[in-house]
Write an enzyme that holds these catalytic residues in place. Structure first.
Site, mmCIF file in Angstrom:
data_model
loop_
_atom_site.group_PDB
_atom_site.id
_atom_site.type_symbol
_atom_site.label_atom_id
_atom_site.label_comp_id
_atom_site.label_asym_id
_atom_site.label_seq_id
_atom_site.Cartn_x
_atom_site.Cartn_y
_atom_site.Cartn_z
ATOM 1 N N ASP A 1 -3.935 6.540 2.605
ATOM 2 C CA ASP A 1 -3.449 7.380 1.507
ATOM 3 C C ASP A 1 -4.092 6.974 0.182
ATOM 4 O O ASP A 1 -3.974 5.828 -0.246
ATOM 5 C CB ASP A 1 -1.922 7.252 1.399
ATOM 6 C CG ASP A 1 -1.236 7.745 2.666
ATOM 7 O OD1 ASP A 1 -1.346 8.940 2.961
ATOM 8 O OD2 ASP A 1 -0.603 6.929 3.362
ATOM 9 N N ASP B 1 -7.907 1.712 3.999
ATOM 10 C CA ASP B 1 -6.574 2.217 3.706
ATOM 11 C C ASP B 1 -6.651 3.737 3.881
ATOM 12 O O ASP B 1 -7.741 4.322 3.863
ATOM 13 C CB ASP B 1 -6.202 1.837 2.268
ATOM 14 C CG ASP B 1 -4.924 2.500 1.808
ATOM 15 O OD1 ASP B 1 -3.903 2.359 2.496
ATOM 16 O OD2 ASP B 1 -4.955 3.173 0.765
ATOM 17 N N ASP C 1 -7.312 1.720 -2.604
ATOM 18 C CA ASP C 1 -7.096 2.303 -3.926
ATOM 19 C C ASP C 1 -5.969 1.608 -4.673
ATOM 20 O O ASP C 1 -5.827 1.789 -5.878
ATOM 21 C CB ASP C 1 -6.752 3.795 -3.819
ATOM 22 C CG ASP C 1 -5.382 4.034 -3.217
ATOM 23 O OD1 ASP C 1 -4.577 4.749 -3.829
ATOM 24 O OD2 ASP C 1 -5.109 3.502 -2.130
#
Length: 201
Positions: A19, A17, A173
């Site tokens: 961001d 991922d 995250d």
């Protein structure tokens, strides 16, 4: 390095991922959200932003319209938010624990960015942080229809690499991203609050 978490596994692709995982962009994105929402007398909390992380901006705008009974134009809002985000690009940095992994396995294992963000914004951020050389593939919001927690984006990356999903390791995250990875049949390491890595099951 990854043997610490997966002693019996040899991964054939690493899917990141972007961001909040590779780049610490979340404060800049949240600031851009709230600057763009200000004209509509709305705001987005840090907690809500994190809970929706992984979804494309236009989809979050649609959800906010449903929640608040507003009629914000998603496409127009995306453009406005992106202007605010790009104005704060110099505040963005990489996440050291994840960069250690990326640098360690560079040229050893194929690596992809798999994100709900638009390609233009990801590429501009990657250029700012000198990240382009590390990645063989970008899968961005324009490349698939069903966003996280659907597994489509991760399965698309695996397919482009010609790799079985079970041989891919995801770095995430956000809760939606972790759900997407597990639904895709992939192992996942979570970037937690202090930016260290944690094994998810």
């Amino acid at each position: 390095m990854l043997k610490t978490y997966f002693p019996n596994q040899d991964f054939k692709a690493l899917l990141f991922d972007f961001d909040g995982t590779v780049a610490d962009t979340m404060p800049a994105h949240l600031g851009a959200w709230n600057k763009a929402l200000n004209k509509y007398d709305l705001s987005l909390s840090r907690e809500q932003h994190q809970a929706w992380a992984g979804r494309p901006t236009h989809r979050i705008v649609e959800m906010m319209n449903e929640l608040h009974g507003t009629s914000i134009n998603p496409q127009q809002f995306v453009a406005e938010k992106e202007v605010h985000y790009l104005a704060s690009l110099n505040e963005v940095s990489t996440i050291a624990s994840v960069m250690d992994v990326i640098k360690h396995y560079h040229r050893q294992i194929p690596m992809a960015i798999v994100t709900g963000s638009r390609r233009k914004i990801v590429e501009l951020t990657m250029n700012q942080l000198n990240l382009q050389p590390y990645f063989d593939l970008l899968v961005c919001a324009e490349d698939y229809t069903q966003g996280k927690p659907a597994p489509d984006c991760f399965l698309l990356a695996a397919n482009k690499f010609g790799t079985d999903p079970k041989d891919c390791l995801v770095f995430e995250d956000a809760v939606l991203g972790i759900q997407a990875a597990h639904t895709a049949g992939m192992d996942c390491l979570k970037v937690i609050e202090d930016f260290s890595l944690s094994h998810t099951r």
